[in-house]
Design an enzyme around this catalytic site. Structure first.
Site, PDB file in Angstrom:
ATOM      1  N   LYS A  55     -26.897  75.487  72.231  1.00 29.77           N
ATOM      2  CA  LYS A  55     -26.291  75.882  73.510  1.00 29.77           C
ATOM      3  C   LYS A  55     -25.986  77.377  73.567  1.00 29.77           C
ATOM      4  O   LYS A  55     -26.209  78.023  74.587  1.00 29.77           O
ATOM      5  CB  LYS A  55     -25.011  75.080  73.772  1.00 29.77           C
ATOM      6  CG  LYS A  55     -25.198  73.613  74.022  1.00 29.77           C
ATOM      7  CD  LYS A  55     -23.930  72.960  74.544  1.00 29.77           C
ATOM      8  CE  LYS A  55     -22.714  73.232  73.680  1.00 29.77           C
ATOM      9  NZ  LYS A  55     -22.831  72.621  72.326  1.00 29.77           N
ATOM     10  N   THR A  56     -25.453  77.917  72.466  1.00 26.05           N
ATOM     11  CA  THR A  56     -25.089  79.332  72.479  1.00 26.05           C
ATOM     12  C   THR A  56     -26.328  80.215  72.519  1.00 26.05           C
ATOM     13  O   THR A  56     -26.362  81.235  73.227  1.00 26.05           O
ATOM     14  CB  THR A  56     -24.228  79.679  71.255  1.00 26.05           C
ATOM     15  OG1 THR A  56     -23.076  78.815  71.232  1.00 26.05           O
ATOM     16  CG2 THR A  56     -23.758  81.125  71.308  1.00 26.05           C
TER      17      THR A  56
ATOM     18  N   LYS B 281     -16.562  80.756  77.617  1.00 24.00           N
ATOM     19  CA  LYS B 281     -16.460  79.509  76.855  1.00 24.00           C
ATOM     20  C   LYS B 281     -15.034  79.005  77.059  1.00 24.00           C
ATOM     21  O   LYS B 281     -14.097  79.503  76.449  1.00 24.00           O
ATOM     22  CB  LYS B 281     -16.725  79.775  75.370  1.00 24.00           C
ATOM     23  CG  LYS B 281     -16.536  78.575  74.461  1.00 24.00           C
ATOM     24  CD  LYS B 281     -17.835  77.878  74.186  1.00 24.00           C
ATOM     25  CE  LYS B 281     -17.648  76.774  73.147  1.00 24.00           C
ATOM     26  NZ  LYS B 281     -18.921  76.138  72.776  1.00 24.00           N
TER      27      LYS B 281
END
Length: 237
Positions: A25-26, A42
């Site tokens: 995801k990052t 985030k």
């Protein structure tokens, strides 16, 4: 001007979730931030006792083909243990996460899109009331005043059909089909899985592989669709 037209003129919030933890995801959020010249947030970070956190990871990830310096906003909550937010709160009893606490950062100028990276997958519990990532997405849709869309990051290899379809169908069953930009498959390209997922009505935004060179990064950025094209596609659907 109706509310739908007003939203179309606003910069979107794009929530990045995944089929599992550690699906990339990052990494994908970093690519999207540089492709779209977006800001990054985030909302809930866990595991800071042993890791710098995803905001720092994104900040330090250099994209050779991009000169964009993204605004990166502080997490609303940062918890020590590398667990789900609900479980991490057990070690910090003074912390009580509530959905109402999640407000789009005031520093966001809304001149560019905002990429929001979730914690884990769609069913990860966030609050003591057992509200999950999906509830956070709905909360942002209801309160942000901006169009909100969802990107699902999934592994490209064996096992992704089950995990991706479970995630996709969960979001659709929760009334979020019109907010789904699609799925990004992370890893070695697998055209068989792409075609299988398409048969189930899953929109595949792109396939991305881990970048080892500046040329790789440039190629991956080029393959990603623009946020404008995705919004237009959603409007047509």
């Amino acid at each position: 001007m109706n509310s739908k037209s007003q939203q179309q003129e606003q910069q979107p919030i794009v929530f990045v979730t995944g089929t599992d933890t550690d699906v990339g995801k990052t990494f994908v959020s970093t690519l999207l931030v540089h492709k779209w010249k977006a800001a990054y947030w985030k909302p809930v970070q866990t595991g800071i006792e042993s890791d710098q956190g995803d905001s720092e990871t994104l900040k330090n990830f250099k994209i050779a083909a991009s000169t964009w310096q993204p605004p990166i906003f502080t997490p609303t909550y940062a918890l020590q243990k590398p667990l789900s937010p609900l479980q991490a709160m057990e070690y910090e009893p003074n912390v009580d996460i509530r959905l109402l606490d999640f407000v789009v950062p005031e520093e966001w100028s809304a001149e560019n899109p905002l990429v929001v990276e979730g914690a884990g997958g769609v069913c990860v519990p966030i609050t003591r009331k057992l509200e999950i990532t999906t509830d956070l997405i709905k909360h942002l849709i209801e309160t942000s005043g901006h169009p909100v869309y969802v990107v699902v990051v999934a592994r490209s290899g064996l096992g992704t059909l089950n995990h991706t379809l479970l995630t996709w169908n969960h979001l659709c069953d929760n009334g979020l089909r019109s907010h789904l930009f699609g799925v990004i498959l992370n890893g070695e390209p697998n055209e068989g899985n792409v075609q299988a997922l398409k048969k189930f009505g899953v929109n595949i935004m792109a396939q991305v592989a881990q970048c080892t060179t500046a040329h790789d990064q440039d190629m991956e950025l080029h393959e990603l669709p623009s946020v404008e094209s995705l919004m237009t596609q959603q409007d047509v659907e």
